[in-house]
Design a protein around this motif. Sequence first.
Motif, PDB file in Angstrom:
ATOM      1  N   HIS A  20       0.669  -0.955  -0.029  1.00 41.55           N
ATOM      2  CA  HIS A  20       0.094   0.027  -0.335  1.00 41.55           C
ATOM      3  C   HIS A  20       1.159   0.977   0.037  1.00 41.55           C
ATOM      4  O   HIS A  20       1.572   1.238   0.228  1.00 41.55           O
ATOM      5  N   GLY A  47      -5.108   7.796   6.415  1.00 40.97           N
ATOM      6  CA  GLY A  47      -6.079   6.687   5.168  1.00 40.97           C
ATOM      7  C   GLY A  47      -7.884   6.961   5.397  1.00 40.97           C
ATOM      8  O   GLY A  47      -8.089   6.340   4.769  1.00 40.97           O
ATOM      9  N   VAL A  98      -1.867  11.709   8.731  1.00 41.49           N
ATOM     10  CA  VAL A  98      -1.714  11.279   7.284  1.00 41.49           C
ATOM     11  C   VAL A  98      -1.726  11.283   6.319  1.00 41.49           C
ATOM     12  O   VAL A  98      -2.813  10.804   6.423  1.00 41.49           O
ATOM     13  N   GLY A 121      -2.943  10.905   2.393  1.00 36.68           N
ATOM     14  CA  GLY A 121      -2.390  10.834   1.362  1.00 36.68           C
ATOM     15  C   GLY A 121      -3.575  10.252   0.579  1.00 36.68           C
ATOM     16  O   GLY A 121      -4.852   8.931   0.152  1.00 36.68           O
ATOM     17  N   ALA A 173      -3.256   7.388  -3.225  1.00 36.77           N
ATOM     18  CA  ALA A 173      -2.124   6.458  -3.888  1.00 36.77           C
ATOM     19  C   ALA A 173      -2.174   7.179  -5.603  1.00 36.77           C
ATOM     20  O   ALA A 173      -0.963   6.456  -6.003  1.00 36.77           O
ATOM     21  N   ASP A 191     -12.658  13.784  -2.561  1.00 34.33           N
ATOM     22  CA  ASP A 191     -12.436  13.843  -0.795  1.00 34.33           C
ATOM     23  C   ASP A 191     -12.972  15.446  -0.817  1.00 34.33           C
ATOM     24  O   ASP A 191     -12.826  16.606  -1.823  1.00 34.33           O
ATOM     25  N   LYS A 220     -16.706  11.098  -3.946  1.00 34.31           N
ATOM     26  CA  LYS A 220     -17.053   9.981  -4.097  1.00 34.31           C
ATOM     27  C   LYS A 220     -17.891   8.983  -3.519  1.00 34.31           C
ATOM     28  O   LYS A 220     -18.083   8.781  -2.081  1.00 34.31           O
ATOM     29  N   LYS A 276     -10.968   0.712   1.129  1.00 33.75           N
ATOM     30  CA  LYS A 276     -11.503   1.263  -0.137  1.00 33.75           C
ATOM     31  C   LYS A 276     -12.474   0.253  -0.630  1.00 33.75           C
ATOM     32  O   LYS A 276     -11.951  -0.497  -0.790  1.00 33.75           O
TER      33      LYS A 276
HETATM   34  C1  OOB Z   1      -4.286   6.205   1.302  1.00 30.14           C
HETATM   35  O1  OOB Z   1      -3.890   6.308  -0.011  1.00 30.14           O
HETATM   36  P1  OOB Z   1      -5.565   5.512  -0.767  1.00 30.14           P
HETATM   37  O2  OOB Z   1      -5.522   5.206  -2.137  1.00 30.14           O
HETATM   38  O3  OOB Z   1      -5.828   3.985  -0.425  1.00 30.14           O
HETATM   39  O4  OOB Z   1      -7.386   6.027  -0.540  1.00 30.14           O
HETATM   40  C2  OOB Z   1      -7.795   7.482  -0.340  1.00 30.14           C
HETATM   41  C3  OOB Z   1      -8.073   7.919  -0.571  1.00 30.14           C
HETATM   42  C4  OOB Z   1      -8.324   9.326   0.034  1.00 30.14           C
HETATM   43  O5  OOB Z   1      -8.981  10.221  -0.935  1.00 30.14           O
HETATM   44  C5  OOB Z   1      -9.458   9.779   1.266  1.00 30.14           C
HETATM   45  O6  OOB Z   1     -10.668   9.924   0.990  1.00 30.14           O
HETATM   46  C6  OOB Z   1      -9.062   8.828   2.139  1.00 30.14           C
HETATM   47  O7  OOB Z   1      -8.133   7.435   1.853  1.00 30.14           O
HETATM   48  N1  OOB Z   1      -8.612   8.924   3.350  1.00 30.14           N
HETATM   49  C7  OOB Z   1      -8.495   9.720   4.287  1.00 30.14           C
HETATM   50  C8  OOB Z   1      -6.815  10.075   4.824  1.00 30.14           C
HETATM   51  N2  OOB Z   1      -6.222   9.104   4.371  1.00 30.14           N
HETATM   52  C9  OOB Z   1      -6.687   9.423   3.073  1.00 30.14           C
HETATM   53  N3  OOB Z   1      -9.057  10.314   4.682  1.00 30.14           N
HETATM   54  C10 OOB Z   1      -9.183  11.437   5.403  1.00 30.14           C
HETATM   55  N4  OOB Z   1      -8.640  11.134   6.672  1.00 30.14           N
HETATM   56  C11 OOB Z   1      -6.681  11.102   6.339  1.00 30.14           C
HETATM   57  N5  OOB Z   1      -5.894  11.253   7.206  1.00 30.14           N
HETATM   58  O8  OOB Z   1      -5.484   5.877   2.318  1.00 30.14           O
HETATM   59  C12 OOB Z   1      -2.925   6.419   1.851  1.00 30.14           C
HETATM   60  C13 OOB Z   1      -1.997   6.754   0.749  1.00 30.14           C
HETATM   61  C14 OOB Z   1      -0.895   7.838   1.356  1.00 30.14           C
HETATM   62  C15 OOB Z   1      -0.592   8.405   2.212  1.00 30.14           C
HETATM   63  C16 OOB Z   1      -1.966   7.811   3.405  1.00 30.14           C
HETATM   64  C17 OOB Z   1      -2.843   7.357   2.498  1.00 30.14           C
END
Ligand code: OOB
Length: 537
Positions: free
Chosen positions: A235, A307, A329, A331, A333, A413, A430, A439
Amino acid sequence: MNADFTPWPPDVAAEYRRLGYWRGETFSAWLDRTSRLHAHRTALIHGDDTVTYADLHAQAERYATLFARSGLQAGDCVVVQLPNRAAFFPVCFGLMRVGAAPIMALPAHREREITFFCAHTDARAYVTVDEHGGFDHRRLARAAVAAAPSLRHVFILGDAAEFTPLRAPDEAGDLPPTPVDASTVALYQLSGGSTGTPKLIPRTHDDYLYSVRASADICALGPDTVYLAALPLAHNFPLSSPGTLGVLHAGGTVVIAPDPTPTTTFPLIERHGVTMAALVPALLLVWLQHARTHGTPGCLQLLQVGGAPLAADVARQVPDVLGCALQQVFGMAEGLVNYTRPGDPASLVYHTQGRPISLHDEVRIVNDDDEDVPAGVPGHLLTRGPYTIRGYFRADDHNRRAFTPEGYYRTGDVVTRRADGYLEVTGRHKDQINRAGEKVAAEEIEHVLLTHPAVHDVAVVGLPDAWLGERTCAFVQLTGAATPRLALDLKAHVRAAGLADYKTPDLIEFVDALPRTAFGKTNKVALRARLNERSPQ
Ligand code: OOB
């Protein structure tokens, strides 16, 4: 035509190079340099195995020899699905040495996801393990071979059955790394997505290594950093934010945890003097509870949480209960990563999700008409920058919706930007459920449920949950009358479709009719409101 890769405009790329963000360094060159610099330090610890940087480099070369002898070459896609084991790293670096790009599948992915990744990318090889968590991955391999004629090789870590053992030769042979351009794709990340099929995210050497270096700087990593990798290694968060790659960049040590539970991780933290770890909020709750009754490992200095949304009340407990600082954090992908910074005041660390890595991350917060909104007003987050993709792999139709004509990625977001530039994630546009950081695209589950003969129509939404953040709830309108076992049958139907377990609906509700919007679309806002009214959870 479905483009494999959407490049940055040439003038923008030139600017990122001029700024020194993109250095033209490939992962192989980076590993050569890093492992020379830190040769005798410990790079990886897994169980009783300790791997130095020199070992890691040698193993990567030997795996590259295995892959090259098998005919893998520059430009090939290879689906890699490994649990948290030390082999993950030399395997990925070995693939990159022959110019092949690993596709970062998660251990939880099942037949539907894996066959899609293999078929959609014309993957040449699938690398996985014999068994993990009671599941036989060779079954997936058989399905993948049947579904993807491009697959030439299946490499299995452990008992390979009819496939090729993932075993590197004792000697690397005389194999220089295949020359690769750093502006080409190094690896593919996977999108949680909101549509029926997962999307592949092409990340170049230039852009990914920039995000790794910059993240390592922000988190002040160094040779003394000991990082616990408890989340799935593939991940994006534990891989690059700054994650294991950031720690390797800094000459630190990665301790690989086979699972993230406190009974596994707390002893590892004590034993190896772990200074830093990364968790999703759902796991943080479990760690906090465990620490309250069993005490806290003393050495942890920094805990990253990201995440999924983290409640401020929970965030505040981290220093007292776990004895370390918190970093939020936020973020994705696709690229953009935001961090609260070490030394930030409590009001920022507990209440915001940080600010972007780069001065050249362009962030726009817009209303439904794509007009910018002022600071303090929530809106849709759009972004582009030196490590945010301009398009998914072979997904032209989707790309037209997911990116603006100016190349901004529509994150889905809803955020508020404060006057100081820090972001607060306040919602989501989304159609995705964030189940403990994993997700789930509502549409993917809806498509599967619609293939069941008892289902007339269906809508999948997230239900707030104190532990997971959200649970999945499927509202189902039936073709006939409900039977006592139908909810169980429907769950079994989703599982039988070969989807990752975390995508099975937690709850199934039968309704006479789904609420509709004025346009006749399913009104998910009304469904969510119905759930919220009923369950304070
Ligand atoms: C991380 O990456 P993904 O691609 O699994 O998910 C991204 C989505 C974001 O667009 C948002 O909807 C959610 O996950 N998210 C958060 C968040 N971090 C991610 N929602 C609220 N608060 C947060 N701190 O999940 C990811 C990738 C790199 C670093 C950290 C998380």
